[in-house]
Design a protein around this motif. Structure first.
Motif, PDB file in Angstrom:
ATOM      1  N   THR A  39       0.834  -1.203   0.000  1.00 40.55           N
ATOM      2  CA  THR A  39       0.000   0.000   0.000  1.00 40.55           C
ATOM      3  C   THR A  39       0.868   1.253   0.000  1.00 40.55           C
ATOM      4  O   THR A  39       0.627   2.191  -0.783  1.00 40.55           O
ATOM      5  N   ALA A  80       2.508   1.554  -3.397  1.00 44.05           N
ATOM      6  CA  ALA A  80       1.588   1.999  -4.438  1.00 44.05           C
ATOM      7  C   ALA A  80       1.338   3.494  -4.360  1.00 44.05           C
ATOM      8  O   ALA A  80       1.342   4.204  -5.382  1.00 44.05           O
ATOM      9  N   ARG A 114       4.310   5.299  -5.636  1.00 45.40           N
ATOM     10  CA  ARG A 114       4.376   5.264  -7.105  1.00 45.40           C
ATOM     11  C   ARG A 114       3.366   6.220  -7.736  1.00 45.40           C
ATOM     12  O   ARG A 114       3.545   6.670  -8.872  1.00 45.40           O
ATOM     13  N   LEU A 115       2.300   6.547  -7.001  1.00 46.02           N
ATOM     14  CA  LEU A 115       1.265   7.437  -7.521  1.00 46.02           C
ATOM     15  C   LEU A 115       1.423   8.877  -7.031  1.00 46.02           C
ATOM     16  O   LEU A 115       0.598   9.734  -7.346  1.00 46.02           O
ATOM     17  N   ARG A 161       8.061   9.172  -6.068  1.00 47.65           N
ATOM     18  CA  ARG A 161       7.830   8.190  -7.132  1.00 47.65           C
ATOM     19  C   ARG A 161       9.095   7.387  -7.416  1.00 47.65           C
ATOM     20  O   ARG A 161       9.048   6.179  -7.645  1.00 47.65           O
ATOM     21  N   THR A 187       2.656  -3.983  -4.492  1.00 52.02           N
ATOM     22  CA  THR A 187       2.683  -2.577  -4.900  1.00 52.02           C
ATOM     23  C   THR A 187       2.109  -2.422  -6.300  1.00 52.02           C
ATOM     24  O   THR A 187       1.244  -1.566  -6.541  1.00 52.02           O
ATOM     25  N   GLU A 188       2.588  -3.232  -7.213  1.00 50.55           N
ATOM     26  CA  GLU A 188       2.125  -3.116  -8.588  1.00 50.55           C
ATOM     27  C   GLU A 188       0.684  -3.583  -8.750  1.00 50.55           C
ATOM     28  O   GLU A 188      -0.061  -3.055  -9.586  1.00 50.55           O
ATOM     29  N   ARG A 225      -1.366  -0.616  -7.269  1.00 49.26           N
ATOM     30  CA  ARG A 225      -1.227   0.525  -8.176  1.00 49.26           C
ATOM     31  C   ARG A 225      -2.016   0.295  -9.469  1.00 49.26           C
ATOM     32  O   ARG A 225      -2.712   1.192  -9.963  1.00 49.26           O
TER      33      ARG A 225
END
Length: 215
Positions: A36, A39, A42-43, A50, A102-103, A106
């Protein structure tokens, strides 16, 4: 096939299966937390955040989980990290699983139409309110099955902690092979117990998926 031997040792394998279950649950919790956070990193709107999220995913998906366990357990004391084998297994596998989750998380979030977020912002919701109240409830429906796949992979990956002497199913099978010289029976029994754990987990994931699709 030595059924008498299997009946003799199976109580010890059941104890080891419980260790595998506990290890899987704790690892999954850490994986979800890391996934979480990864993710959201990354966002993020911020490039440095990032970058850190991408680096986390790249490093832990790009190197073998076994090497990561060895670094944490055997190499950790050199940098002041003192963990017993079980703790190293939980943390090491949890962080590794988090990179895959994570991926998954995301991907579910970015699959929601951008118009949903824009509509929420139009209604006066902040970015975090829009994410929490609008985006995540919809994304959660898309996460369950992929996270279930991650969980199955995680359960099977717990066998790796045998390499650092955690007494779970694989380690128990190896230990009894050394005293019985019956590798077929020992690994067969361990494999059956792994299959039962994964089957029950799969049914639980399927039930949860049906529930979130209805709500």
């Amino acid at each position: 096939m030595d059924f008498e031997l299997i009946l003799k040792v199976y109580p010890f394998f059941l104890e080891a299966a419980w260790v595998t279950i506990v290890l899987s649950v704790l690892t999954a919790i850490i994986g979800l937390i890391c996934g979480t956070l990864g993710a959201f990193a990354r966002l993020s709107r911020f490039a440095i955040v990032r970058f850190l999220g991408a680096a986390y995913v790249s490093v832990f998906r790009g190197t073998p989980a076994l090497i990561q366990l060895f670094i944490l357990y055997f190499g950790g004391p050199q940098i002041g990290i003192q963990l017993d084998a079980f703790e190293a297994g939980v943390i090491g596998l949890g962080i590794n699983a988090g990179a895959y989750m994570t991926e998954t998380i995301r991907g579910a979030v970015i699959s929601i139409d951008k118009g949903q977020r824009e509509a929420a912002r139009t209604l006066g919701l902040s970015q975090w309110q829009a994410m929490y109240k609008v985006i995540l409830p919809q994304a959660a429906r898309l996460m369950v099955r992929p996270l279930g796949v991650n969980l199955n992979m995680l359960i099977k990956a717990t066998a790796l902690v045998a390499a650092i002497s955690v007494v779970e199913l694989t380690y128990t099978a190896q230990r009894y092979i050394g005293s019985t010289y019956k590798p077929f029976e020992m690994f067969l029994l361990a494999g059956i117990l792994y299959m039962i754990i994964i089957y029950v987990t799969g049914r639980g994931v399927a039930w949860l998926d049906r529930k979130v699709q209805i709500t």
